[in-house]
Design a protein around this motif. Structure first.
Motif, PDB file in Angstrom:
ATOM      1  N   ASP A  11     -44.974 -35.659  -4.568  1.00 16.17           N
ATOM      2  CA  ASP A  11     -46.260 -35.774  -3.869  1.00 16.17           C
ATOM      3  C   ASP A  11     -47.077 -34.507  -4.104  1.00 16.17           C
ATOM      4  O   ASP A  11     -47.134 -33.609  -3.263  1.00 16.17           O
ATOM      5  CB  ASP A  11     -46.033 -36.000  -2.375  1.00 16.17           C
ATOM      6  N   LEU A  12     -47.705 -34.435  -5.277  1.00 19.97           N
ATOM      7  CA  LEU A  12     -48.503 -33.279  -5.679  1.00 19.97           C
ATOM      8  C   LEU A  12     -49.981 -33.659  -5.624  1.00 19.97           C
ATOM      9  O   LEU A  12     -50.390 -34.658  -6.209  1.00 19.97           O
ATOM     10  CB  LEU A  12     -48.123 -32.854  -7.103  1.00 19.97           C
ATOM     11  N   ARG A  13     -50.773 -32.833  -4.925  1.00 20.28           N
ATOM     12  CA  ARG A  13     -52.179 -33.163  -4.737  1.00 20.28           C
ATOM     13  C   ARG A  13     -53.057 -32.003  -5.217  1.00 20.28           C
ATOM     14  O   ARG A  13     -52.855 -30.846  -4.837  1.00 20.28           O
ATOM     15  CB  ARG A  13     -52.481 -33.446  -3.262  1.00 20.28           C
ATOM     16  N   TYR A  14     -54.016 -32.349  -6.057  1.00 22.16           N
ATOM     17  CA  TYR A  14     -55.011 -31.385  -6.525  1.00 22.16           C
ATOM     18  C   TYR A  14     -56.155 -31.405  -5.527  1.00 22.16           C
ATOM     19  O   TYR A  14     -56.855 -32.409  -5.383  1.00 22.16           O
ATOM     20  CB  TYR A  14     -55.490 -31.777  -7.924  1.00 22.16           C
ATOM     21  N   GLU A  15     -56.351 -30.311  -4.795  1.00 21.81           N
ATOM     22  CA  GLU A  15     -57.314 -30.330  -3.706  1.00 21.81           C
ATOM     23  C   GLU A  15     -57.929 -28.955  -3.469  1.00 21.81           C
ATOM     24  O   GLU A  15     -57.506 -27.952  -4.058  1.00 21.81           O
ATOM     25  CB  GLU A  15     -56.646 -30.830  -2.421  1.00 21.81           C
ATOM     26  N   THR A  16     -58.923 -28.931  -2.608  1.00 23.03           N
ATOM     27  CA  THR A  16     -59.583 -27.690  -2.227  1.00 23.03           C
ATOM     28  C   THR A  16     -58.900 -27.110  -0.998  1.00 23.03           C
ATOM     29  O   THR A  16     -58.708 -27.811   0.006  1.00 23.03           O
ATOM     30  CB  THR A  16     -61.069 -27.929  -1.924  1.00 23.03           C
ATOM     31  N   VAL A  17     -58.509 -25.852  -1.085  1.00 22.04           N
ATOM     32  CA  VAL A  17     -57.882 -25.161   0.044  1.00 22.04           C
ATOM     33  C   VAL A  17     -58.606 -23.834   0.247  1.00 22.04           C
ATOM     34  O   VAL A  17     -59.406 -23.400  -0.597  1.00 22.04           O
ATOM     35  CB  VAL A  17     -56.383 -24.913  -0.198  1.00 22.04           C
ATOM     36  N   GLU A  18     -58.302 -23.184   1.334  1.00 25.88           N
ATOM     37  CA  GLU A  18     -58.952 -21.915   1.635  1.00 25.88           C
ATOM     38  C   GLU A  18     -58.473 -20.820   0.680  1.00 25.88           C
ATOM     39  O   GLU A  18     -57.274 -20.682   0.420  1.00 25.88           O
ATOM     40  CB  GLU A  18     -58.644 -21.505   3.075  1.00 25.88           C
TER      41      GLU A  18
END
Length: 347
Positions: A11-18
């Motif tokens: 479950d790998l997610r490419y996303e925006t984080v702080e």
């Protein structure tokens, strides 16, 4: 910032984080490249009992200091970073065995400290003081330095085993680890190195990259034993390195070694892969079996210098490059044996 965040097995997610802040006495690093390691794949697949979720993996890091609160690491400095952070205080650290530190911390191994599969990474003052942070000089491609992390583990194993000029070395496995063992053994001046790889596609890829000592056969193949005996006058290999996570290969390694020969078990295996090893051969032939795990900051520096000097040609190893958003594709192709070393490259 963008990051590849692991929320659980597969479950790998490419996303925006702080974006992390620059800590007091520390640095904020802009990632240039991060290598994909077999241990990253194992964590991605759920094979790490220490994994924490969500987490950011990636521990073979090259980057540029974006912000600094530490005068030793000014803004703009390019760094090669390996994950090992020994405490510097335990008995093992004080006796020069930092890779066996009782309180070891690891960057980007899904154990809590975010790693290089993100656009930015922050490092604290104590990490900078105790870890593996080495400057990349001008004129060197930072992407190529990611191979130094894996090379550090290989070099540490060969130093501890004292592989020498007269040795005929057999390496089982033609992945990153196996090919690095071959090249570093050659740098150390060994007589000859044989790589045995049972996957014909992986063997052909290694040959295509310039490794001309790769034989397509399993470690159990009678042909391999015959080849070793032919080259050694019937004695057996001086050193056998098991560079693949397969229990049968470990058992075969013992059977390929000569009397008073050496065997290195490099890399952990799953309990399902474990097999019975012929300890009688170890006993009667007086074979020495070595484990191999991580490295000290000093050995990391030595391995990086092999890359910087050109003695270790990183181009031979880096076969696949990926954007961060395609990291899951990198894991898939690693699982299929379609690479020697894959690297996530940040634009």
């Amino acid at each position: 910032m963008k990051a590849a965040v692991l929320y659980g097995p597969e479950d790998l997610r490419y996303e925006t984080v702080e974006t992390p802040e620059c800590p007091d006495g520390g640095i904020l690093l802009k990632t240039i490249a991060c290598g994909i390691c077999g241990s990253d794949l194992r964590t991605y697949g759920g094979g790490s009992s220490k994994a924490q979720y969500p987490s950011i993996s990636g521990h073979e890091i090259a980057g540029e200091v974006e912000e600094s609160k530490n005068e030793k690491f000014p803004k703009g400095m390019k760094l090669s970073i390996a994950p090992v952070i020994p405490c510097g205080k335990c008995w093992f650290c004080k006796n020069g065995i930092q890779n066996q530190c009782d309180d070891m911390r690891m960057i980007g191994t899904a154990e809590g400290i975010p790693g290089g599969f993100a656009e930015y990474v922050s490092f604290t003052k104590d990490m900078l003081e105790n870890g593996c942070f080495n400057e990349i000089p001008e004129g060197v491609d930072p992407i190529e330095t990611v191979i130094a992390e894996t090379a550090s583990s290989v070099l540490n194993a060969q130093i501890n085993t004292n592989i020498v000029m007269e040795d005929l070395v057999v390496v089982i496995g033609a992945g990153t680890i196996g090919c690095l063992h071959s090249e570093i053994a050659k740098i150390r001046g060994t007589k000859e190195v044989i790589i045995a790889e049972m996957n014909p596609d992986k063997a052909e890829l290694a040959r295509k990259q310039g490794f001309d000592n790769v034989y397509t056969m399993s470690s159990s193949a009678p042909e391999l034993k015959e080849l070793v005996m032919e080259k050694t006058g019937g004695k057996g290999a001086d050193t056998v390195i098991c560079a693949c996570p397969v229990g049968q290969a470990q058992a075969d390694a013992v059977n390929l070694a000569r009397k008073r020969g050496k065997v290195i078990f490099f890399g952990g295996i799953s309990s399902k892969s474990a097999v019975i090893i012929n300890t009688n051969a170890i006993h009667y032939k007086e074979i020495t079996v070595y484990g191999a795990s991580a490295y000290s900051p000093e050995v990391n520096r030595q391995a990086l210098n092999l890359v910087l000097s050109g003695q270790l040609d990183a181009k031979k190893f880096i076969t696949n490059r990926y954007a961060l958003k395609d990291l899951s594709k990198g894991y898939k192709e690693m699982r299929q044996g379609k690479m020697i070393k894959g690297v996530v490259v940040f634009e």
